[in-house]
Design an enzyme around this catalytic site. Structure first.
Site, mmCIF file in Angstrom:
data_model
loop_
_atom_site.group_PDB
_atom_site.id
_atom_site.type_symbol
_atom_site.label_atom_id
_atom_site.label_comp_id
_atom_site.label_asym_id
_atom_site.label_seq_id
_atom_site.Cartn_x
_atom_site.Cartn_y
_atom_site.Cartn_z
ATOM 1 N N PRO A 47 3.472 6.954 -4.744
ATOM 2 C CG PRO A 47 3.535 8.430 -6.707
ATOM 3 C CD PRO A 47 3.429 7.330 -5.864
ATOM 4 C CG ASP A 48 -1.020 8.766 -0.386
ATOM 5 O OD1 ASP A 48 -1.581 9.642 -1.158
ATOM 6 O OD2 ASP A 48 -1.288 9.054 0.399
ATOM 7 C CG PHE A 49 -5.373 7.069 -1.272
ATOM 8 C CD1 PHE A 49 -5.586 6.954 -0.293
ATOM 9 C CD2 PHE A 49 -7.199 7.904 -1.821
ATOM 10 C CE1 PHE A 49 -5.404 8.043 1.134
ATOM 11 C CE2 PHE A 49 -7.806 8.718 -0.690
ATOM 12 C CZ PHE A 49 -6.752 8.816 0.473
#
Lengths: 170, 157
Positions: A47-49
């Site tokens: 997952p990204d930020f």
């Protein structure tokens, strides 16, 4: 049906696929694994930020789906694969184009189902449909055109392999 | 703060940025792994927006007030992989808007190596703020149009 540390691959029977509305006599006669679902656990790096899966990572998931689709076809049809291997040594498929719709986000800890099936088999390329699903919900939908190469060059797909793919076509 | 050698530059509405291909970008056969072009192109889009923000600070501040924490999310992509690229290559990533609609923007992105077109993509990004799709504020639209000469887009890309 295989187990991996990070993923589980399940071969669906033709009857399961028939539930998706596909029904033909030819299909009912075949005993090939035709649809592969990969249960992919999104690991912490994915997952990204914003807490959703980074869009380029769906391409990695879908590539695992294509690789295992081919792997299972090879396992199910050893003779045909050996014939293709003899005719075009070290063959591979490379991605030529993709059309992708990102419909809904996937999140940390989701279990995703990657479904892959051929929709068109031409002389030197194959178009695959791929869906990334969470349960019944389609998150990503793609059409992927892959070209057949052997010894570094584009080649016509050997008859044996084409027959195998065509049999899987919806 | 922008850094020209890191962020690239906008010339005639087109954002240009260079990336070096490292070992980590390649797959076992020595070519760039196809999914990695999406990472390069995302850097291009991010830096394009960063530079737009630097060039039009007032318009971006207005956008920020109107739609706090705004962002663009990728809705769809159509990608052609024309040629392979290799370790140590220097690629130029070119990004330009080709259509600005009410709530989304269509961008044309190219990865080039010298005169060779390696990858081309049409990317539709939607404007989101507060976790929901929103209309693109006029200020942001103006910032894009200010840098964007439509007649040159098709001519140069």
């Amino acid at each position: 049906v295989r187990d991996r540390t990070a993923s589980t691959f399940v071969v669906r029977s033709e009857w399961e696929r028939n539930r998706h509305g596909v029904r033909s006599r030819q299909l009912a006669l075949r005993h090939l694994p035709i649809e592969i679902t990969a249960l992919l656990y999104c690991d912490i790096a994915v997952p990204d930020f914003s807490g959703i899966v980074y869009h380029a990572n769906y391409l990695r998931f879908m590539e695992r789906g294509r690789t295992n689709h081919l792997r299972l076809m090879g396992a199910g049809q050893h003779a045909l694969f050996a014939e293709a291997q003899a005719e075009t040594p070290g063959f591979a498929f490379v991605v030529r184009s993709m059309q992708i719709d990102f419909l809904k986000p996937a999140r940390m800890d989701d279990v995703l189902d990657v479904v892959t099936w051929p929709v068109a088999v031409k002389g030197a390329s194959i178009t695959l449909a791929q869906e990334v699903r969470r349960g019944e919900v389609v998150l990503v939908r793609a059409q992927v055109r892959v070209a057949f190469i052997s010894e570094g060059r584009a080649q016509p797909i050997p008859k044996a392999l084409r027959a195998l793919m065509k049999a899987d076509q919806i | 703060v922008t850094k020209p050698n890191l962020d690239g530059e906008i010339r005639a509405g087109h954002h240009h940025m260079e990336v070096r291909v490292y070992y980590e970008d390649t797959d076992f056969s020595g070519v760039i792994y196809h999914a990695n072009y999406l990472r390069f192109m995302e850097r291009g889009r991010t830096n394009y927006l960063r530079l737009l923000g630097a060039d039009h600070r007032d318009l971006f501040e207005e956008t920020q007030t109107e739609s706090p924490g705004f962002a663009f999310v990728v809705r769809s992509m159509a990608i052609d992989f024309f040629k392979p690229a290799f370790m140590d290559d220097v690629l130029e990533i070119v990004t330009a808007p080709i259509e600005v609609k009410g709530a989304s923007i269509m961008l044309l992105q190219q990865c080039r190596r010298g005169g060779d077109l390696i990858v081309e993509a049409r990317v539709r990004v939607a404007f989101v703020s507060g976790g929901k799709p929103q209309r693109i504020p006029t200020a942001l639209r103006l910032a894009m149009e200010a840098d964007h000469l439509p007649s040159e887009t098709t001519a140069r890309l």
